[in-house]
Design an enzyme around this catalytic site. Structure first.
Site, PDB file in Angstrom:
ATOM      1  N   LYS A  53       4.900   2.437  -2.331  1.00 23.29           N
ATOM      2  CA  LYS A  53       5.266   3.041  -1.045  1.00 23.29           C
ATOM      3  C   LYS A  53       4.402   4.278  -0.790  1.00 23.29           C
ATOM      4  O   LYS A  53       3.884   4.479   0.310  1.00 23.29           O
ATOM      5  CB  LYS A  53       6.751   3.424  -1.038  1.00 23.29           C
ATOM      6  CG  LYS A  53       7.655   2.195  -0.916  1.00 23.29           C
ATOM      7  CD  LYS A  53       9.126   2.497  -1.075  1.00 23.29           C
ATOM      8  CE  LYS A  53       9.914   1.176  -1.070  1.00 23.29           C
ATOM      9  NZ  LYS A  53      11.349   1.307  -1.103  1.00 23.29           N
ATOM     10  N   GLN A  97      15.576   5.160  -3.429  1.00 26.20           N
ATOM     11  CA  GLN A  97      15.267   3.867  -4.043  1.00 26.20           C
ATOM     12  C   GLN A  97      16.511   3.314  -4.738  1.00 26.20           C
ATOM     13  O   GLN A  97      17.166   4.012  -5.505  1.00 26.20           O
ATOM     14  CB  GLN A  97      14.096   4.038  -5.033  1.00 26.20           C
ATOM     15  CG  GLN A  97      13.545   2.736  -5.567  1.00 26.20           C
ATOM     16  CD  GLN A  97      12.944   1.831  -4.490  1.00 26.20           C
ATOM     17  OE1 GLN A  97      12.446   2.293  -3.470  1.00 26.20           O
ATOM     18  NE2 GLN A  97      13.030   0.536  -4.695  1.00 26.20           N
ATOM     19  N   ASP A 120      15.338   3.222   6.001  1.00 36.79           N
ATOM     20  CA  ASP A 120      15.719   1.975   5.325  1.00 36.79           C
ATOM     21  C   ASP A 120      16.690   1.174   6.191  1.00 36.79           C
ATOM     22  O   ASP A 120      16.894  -0.021   5.950  1.00 36.79           O
ATOM     23  CB  ASP A 120      16.431   2.293   3.999  1.00 36.79           C
ATOM     24  CG  ASP A 120      15.559   2.011   2.775  1.00 36.79           C
ATOM     25  OD1 ASP A 120      14.647   1.178   2.876  1.00 36.79           O
ATOM     26  OD2 ASP A 120      15.829   2.624   1.724  1.00 36.79           O
TER      27      ASP A 120
END
Ligand SMILES: Nc1nc2c(c(=O)[nH]1)N[C@@H](CN(C=O)c1ccc(C(=O)N[C@@H](CCC(=O)O)C(=O)O)cc1)CN2
Ligand SMILES: [Mg+2]
Length: 287
Positions: A53, A97, A120
């Site tokens: 990422k 994460q 997200d």
């Protein structure tokens, strides 16, 4: 006849080129899109995804900051870190994460991320807006699948889409996005009896079960589009999906490989969402 392989790496790259242009436009207006990534603990797969990422952000000129926290961090300390990021002007997107260590309540963590920075698309506000078809950040993996279908010229309206799996981050939102494009959607899961009787009806089959090579030729009908969201390791520790690729190859009309199918799209759509977040911030500044 062989199936058409949907190349997520190539499609992802094409989308990233467009996102990179928008980054340059934002920079020219004095705003550099910024993503904060929180990594808790030492899960090796999570470390790889987070590194990818960051690299992807750098490649398109975005700012990214990695916040590494120890496995035994308290829930309170993690929530405090998120609140700090919520208030930072240079950070437009925040991502924690997953998975998190067992002692931390994932729902609480996700709910603490400001909806304006929830790139997200996992927070209850983002999910609720998505369900209502309102403007919001779409969860990256299902969003990426929709882009794969679009870029491959696969019509969704009027098709029967069958989802195998009902996770919050893939299965459930995937069905909603397909429904919004006028597919008829069936959800199946581990408690569905006679799974093949459902999956064999699918014009579009989404495999998101998390079991290596689980979907075989017995599960699909001739000409189906097969989207494999799984990332597993087989007995030889090779990366593989939820679909037995060799078995369905030639029966499916289209299929996504693992690696190189859905996976690269997840990070691509994260970049897209973060740039969107920066664009929205610019709009708010102009108001
Ligand atoms: N906060 C989040 N956590 C997790 C997400 C997420 O979207 N947000 N998704 C997954 C992991 N993930 C991103 O975080 C992710 C998984 C896989 C890939 C990918 O590119 N896969 C490659 C293969 C990579 C390999 O060699 O292992 C591929 O399929 O080609 C990207 C992102 C769970 N957690
Ligand atoms: Mg937990």
């Amino acid at each position: 006849m062989s199936s058409i392989i949907i190349n997520g790496k190539e499609i992802g790259q094409e989308i990233r080129t467009g996102v990179a242009t928008r980054v340059q436009e934002l920079k020219a207006k004095g705003i550099t899109p910024g993503l904060a990534v929180i990594l808790v603990g030492d899960n090796p797969a999570s470390k790889t995804y987070v590194a990818n990422k960051q690299k992807s952000c750098e490649q398109i000129g975005m700012f990214s900051e990695l916040i590494k926290l120890p496995e035994d961090i308290s829930e309170q300390a993690l929530l405090e870190q998120i609140r700090e990021l919520n208030n930072r002007k240079d950070i437009h997107g925040i991502l924690v994460q997953l998975p998190l260590p067992k002692h931390i309540d994932e729902d609480k963590v996700i709910q603490t991320i400001s909806p304006e920075k929830d790139v997200d698309g996992f927070s209850p506000i983002s999910v609720g807006k998505m369900m209502l078809g309102q403007d919001t950040y779409l969860p990256c993996t299902p969003y990426g699948v929709m882009k794969l279908l679009e870029h491959s010229g696969i019509e969704v309206a009027g098709k029967h889409a069958v989802i195998v799996g009902r996770s919050h981050i893939v299965g459930k939102p995937m069905g909603q996005l397909l429904l919004q494009k006028d597919a008829t959607v069936t959800y199946t899961h581990s408690k569905t009896p006679d799974l093949p009787s459902f999956t064999k009806q699918a014009d579009i089959l989404i495999a998101a079960v998390g079991r290596a090579n689980f979907i075989t030729s017995e599960h699909i009908k001739e000409g189906a589009v097969i989207i494999d969201v799984g990332i597993n390791r087989d007995e030889e520790n090779h990366l593989c999906g939820d679909v037995n690729f060799d078995d369905v190859q030639g029966i499916a009309s289209h299929i996504t490989p693992v690696p190189g199918g859905v996976g690269p799209m997840t990070i691509t759509m994260l970049l897209e969402n973060t740039v969107q977040a920066a664009e929205k911030e610019l709009e708010r500044q102009a108001e």
